[in-house]
Scaffold this motif. Structure first.
Motif, PDB file in Angstrom:
ATOM      1  N   GLU A  90      88.802  47.624  63.901  1.00 37.15           N
ATOM      2  CA  GLU A  90      90.175  47.125  63.882  1.00 37.15           C
ATOM      3  C   GLU A  90      90.842  47.607  62.592  1.00 37.15           C
ATOM      4  O   GLU A  90      90.337  47.355  61.500  1.00 37.15           O
ATOM      5  CB  GLU A  90      90.161  45.599  63.922  1.00 37.15           C
ATOM      6  N   PRO A  91      91.962  48.324  62.677  1.00 38.21           N
ATOM      7  CA  PRO A  91      92.593  48.860  61.468  1.00 38.21           C
ATOM      8  C   PRO A  91      93.339  47.781  60.689  1.00 38.21           C
ATOM      9  O   PRO A  91      93.765  46.773  61.244  1.00 38.21           O
ATOM     10  CB  PRO A  91      93.567  49.903  62.026  1.00 38.21           C
ATOM     11  N   VAL A  92      93.479  48.032  59.390  1.00 37.61           N
ATOM     12  CA  VAL A  92      94.311  47.187  58.542  1.00 37.61           C
ATOM     13  C   VAL A  92      95.534  48.005  58.136  1.00 37.61           C
ATOM     14  O   VAL A  92      95.407  49.082  57.560  1.00 37.61           O
ATOM     15  CB  VAL A  92      93.546  46.714  57.296  1.00 37.61           C
ATOM     16  N   LEU A  93      96.714  47.503  58.455  1.00 37.74           N
ATOM     17  CA  LEU A  93      97.947  48.256  58.276  1.00 37.74           C
ATOM     18  C   LEU A  93      98.779  47.692  57.127  1.00 37.74           C
ATOM     19  O   LEU A  93      98.803  46.485  56.896  1.00 37.74           O
ATOM     20  CB  LEU A  93      98.792  48.208  59.549  1.00 37.74           C
ATOM     21  N   ALA A 112      87.359  55.665  58.060  1.00 36.14           N
ATOM     22  CA  ALA A 112      86.289  56.633  58.321  1.00 36.14           C
ATOM     23  C   ALA A 112      84.925  56.041  58.000  1.00 36.14           C
ATOM     24  O   ALA A 112      83.948  56.240  58.734  1.00 36.14           O
ATOM     25  CB  ALA A 112      86.517  57.897  57.488  1.00 36.14           C
ATOM     26  N   LEU A 113      84.850  55.282  56.909  1.00 35.41           N
ATOM     27  CA  LEU A 113      83.578  54.664  56.552  1.00 35.41           C
ATOM     28  C   LEU A 113      83.173  53.606  57.568  1.00 35.41           C
ATOM     29  O   LEU A 113      82.004  53.521  57.961  1.00 35.41           O
ATOM     30  CB  LEU A 113      83.685  54.033  55.167  1.00 35.41           C
ATOM     31  N   LEU A 114      84.121  52.807  58.029  1.00 37.93           N
ATOM     32  CA  LEU A 114      83.807  51.782  59.020  1.00 37.93           C
ATOM     33  C   LEU A 114      83.253  52.397  60.301  1.00 37.93           C
ATOM     34  O   LEU A 114      82.353  51.838  60.928  1.00 37.93           O
ATOM     35  CB  LEU A 114      85.063  50.960  59.338  1.00 37.93           C
ATOM     36  N   MET A 247     102.312  54.940  58.361  1.00 34.89           N
ATOM     37  CA  MET A 247     101.748  53.631  58.024  1.00 34.89           C
ATOM     38  C   MET A 247     100.444  53.852  57.271  1.00 34.89           C
ATOM     39  O   MET A 247      99.702  54.790  57.562  1.00 34.89           O
ATOM     40  CB  MET A 247     101.482  52.846  59.311  1.00 34.89           C
ATOM     41  N   ALA A 248     100.178  53.008  56.290  1.00 37.28           N
ATOM     42  CA  ALA A 248      98.875  53.054  55.624  1.00 37.28           C
ATOM     43  C   ALA A 248      97.857  52.390  56.530  1.00 37.28           C
ATOM     44  O   ALA A 248      97.994  51.218  56.877  1.00 37.28           O
ATOM     45  CB  ALA A 248      98.937  52.343  54.279  1.00 37.28           C
ATOM     46  N   VAL A 249      96.852  53.158  56.950  1.00 32.15           N
ATOM     47  CA  VAL A 249      95.768  52.643  57.774  1.00 32.15           C
ATOM     48  C   VAL A 249      94.545  52.547  56.867  1.00 32.15           C
ATOM     49  O   VAL A 249      93.997  53.557  56.445  1.00 32.15           O
ATOM     50  CB  VAL A 249      95.486  53.570  58.979  1.00 32.15           C
ATOM     51  N   ASN A 250      94.168  51.335  56.522  1.00 32.01           N
ATOM     52  CA  ASN A 250      93.098  51.110  55.548  1.00 32.01           C
ATOM     53  C   ASN A 250      93.352  51.892  54.255  1.00 32.01           C
ATOM     54  O   ASN A 250      92.450  52.470  53.666  1.00 32.01           O
ATOM     55  CB  ASN A 250      91.741  51.454  56.137  1.00 32.01           C
ATOM     56  N   GLY A 251      94.600  51.911  53.834  1.00 33.56           N
ATOM     57  CA  GLY A 251      94.962  52.499  52.556  1.00 33.56           C
ATOM     58  C   GLY A 251      95.301  53.974  52.585  1.00 33.56           C
ATOM     59  O   GLY A 251      95.731  54.519  51.563  1.00 33.56           O
ATOM     60  N   ALA A 252      95.127  54.668  53.710  1.00 30.91           N
ATOM     61  CA  ALA A 252      95.413  56.103  53.798  1.00 30.91           C
ATOM     62  C   ALA A 252      96.474  56.357  54.861  1.00 30.91           C
ATOM     63  O   ALA A 252      96.592  55.603  55.832  1.00 30.91           O
ATOM     64  CB  ALA A 252      94.142  56.877  54.129  1.00 30.91           C
ATOM     65  N   LEU A 253      97.232  57.426  54.691  1.00 27.79           N
ATOM     66  CA  LEU A 253      98.322  57.717  55.617  1.00 27.79           C
ATOM     67  C   LEU A 253      97.824  57.872  57.049  1.00 27.79           C
ATOM     68  O   LEU A 253      96.912  58.654  57.333  1.00 27.79           O
ATOM     69  CB  LEU A 253      99.047  59.006  55.201  1.00 27.79           C
ATOM     70  N   ASP A 264     102.106  49.982  69.728  1.00 24.60           N
ATOM     71  CA  ASP A 264     101.377  50.437  70.912  1.00 24.60           C
ATOM     72  C   ASP A 264     100.083  51.163  70.551  1.00 24.60           C
ATOM     73  O   ASP A 264      99.077  51.045  71.253  1.00 24.60           O
ATOM     74  CB  ASP A 264     102.288  51.364  71.725  1.00 24.60           C
ATOM     75  N   THR A 265     100.119  51.915  69.455  1.00 19.55           N
ATOM     76  CA  THR A 265      98.977  52.740  69.067  1.00 19.55           C
ATOM     77  C   THR A 265      98.959  52.883  67.553  1.00 19.55           C
ATOM     78  O   THR A 265     100.010  52.983  66.928  1.00 19.55           O
ATOM     79  CB  THR A 265      99.066  54.150  69.692  1.00 19.55           C
ATOM     80  N   VAL A 266      97.763  52.904  66.995  1.00 24.54           N
ATOM     81  CA  VAL A 266      97.583  53.263  65.587  1.00 24.54           C
ATOM     82  C   VAL A 266      96.676  54.480  65.537  1.00 24.54           C
ATOM     83  O   VAL A 266      95.674  54.547  66.255  1.00 24.54           O
ATOM     84  CB  VAL A 266      96.968  52.101  64.783  1.00 24.54           C
ATOM     85  N   VAL A 267      97.046  55.459  64.719  1.00 30.23           N
ATOM     86  CA  VAL A 267      96.267  56.695  64.601  1.00 30.23           C
ATOM     87  C   VAL A 267      95.764  56.823  63.169  1.00 30.23           C
ATOM     88  O   VAL A 267      96.553  56.771  62.221  1.00 30.23           O
ATOM     89  CB  VAL A 267      97.097  57.935  64.978  1.00 30.23           C
TER      90      VAL A 267
END
Length: 289
Positions: A90-93, A112-114, A247-253, A264-267
């Motif tokens: 599950e991403p953190v945004l 990536a680590l998760l 959007m920052a996804v776990n701290g990265a773009l 709808d989607t997170v990439v």
């Protein structure tokens, strides 16, 4: 419990809570489950403190949270074995305009680590997270997971080998990551297949998690050209109501795709050596709160 003690306990737990959530999230790969574990720990703390005053609130809570997270992960692994298609964390945004020092999630818990940590057993993952990520001694980790220090050392060593083998370098400079992703997105928007392929590692992989509730590729897409063509297909299917938002996804773009105002989607993108190694689409509604 008198009012002064209740206020003191609450303040101590509030101060410890961000670290407890990070630990639980790193073990579980699910922020919603991590928050449930940490919330449950609060009630256990109150009951324990009534019996005998808890002197080290953070230390006591860390042990309880790690143990419960490991137990939750064991049961979650059974469910994930029958998951429809690939399972992604599950991403953190957070908004990209937030300065780096305001990102609430520790950068070491990258997306990536998760993904790589999913290859570990619950015990290996917990030992590695507590020791390698959060700096606990092997003795303290042993007390937490119910193993001997020697056994914990072995667990962490096995986990370390899996992590080093399964992930490209994940300590990529934030600016380099941003530049690579921005160029890739520009090429995708322009339909430039050759440029996309050039920015992808030859062994690049694209994974899509729909959880049986949203359209998604049931198998990973592998290879630079195949991933590039998949991305162009996604761009071609964008509809007028769809909006791509950095959007920052776990701290990265990364990118959040909104469908008429609803996410709808997170990439998530994994960059190493100036190339994209992974692209992960998270589409399961339960993971996009």
């Amino acid at each position: 419990m008198d009012g002064d003690r209740a206020g003191e306990l609450s303040a101590d737990y509030a101060a410890a809570r961000p670290r407890l959530v990070r630990v639980a999230y790193a073990i579980l790969g699910s922020m919603s489950e991590a928050e449930d574990v940490v919330s449950d720990c609060w009630f256990k703390l109150v009951r324990a403190d009534r019996r005998s005053r808890v002197q080290d609130v953070e230390g006591w809570s860390l042990v309880v949270v790690a143990r419960e997270a490991m137990d939750v992960l064991r049961s979650a692994r059974v469910r994930r074995e029958t998951y429809p298609g690939p399972w992604l964390p599950e991403p953190v945004l957070s908004p990209m305009e937030d300065p780096a020092d305001r990102v609430t999630l520790d950068e070491s818990v990258s997306f990536a680590l998760l993904v790589v940590l999913e290859s570990l057993t619950p015990a290996e993952r917990t030992a590695w997270v507590l020791h390698d990520l959060f700096g606990m001694t092997f003795e303290d980790v042993a007390a937490t997971v119910g193993r001997s220090p020697a056994a914990v050392r072995q667990l962490a060593a096995r986990a370390r080998r899996h992590v080093s083998q399964g992930a490209p370098r994940i300590d990529v400079d934030r600016d380099q990551h941003r530049q690579v992703v921005e160029r890739f997105l520009a090429a995708a928007a322009g339909g430039d297949l050759r440029a996309l392929v050039a920015m992808l590692d030859p062994a690049a992989v694209l994974t899509s998690d729909g959880g049986g509730k949203a359209n998604a590729a049931r198998r990973p897409v592998r290879g630079a050209e195949q991933v590039a063509r998949f991305m162009l297909g996604v761009m071609d299917r964008m509809e007028p109501g769809h909006v791509l938002t950095p959007m920052a996804v776990n701290g990265a773009l990364g990118v959040a795709v909104y469908d008429h105002g609803r996410i709808d989607t997170v990439v998530s993108f994994t960059v190493s050596g100036g190339l994209l190694h992974r692209i992960d689409f998270i589409r399961t509604p339960d993971k996009l709160r």
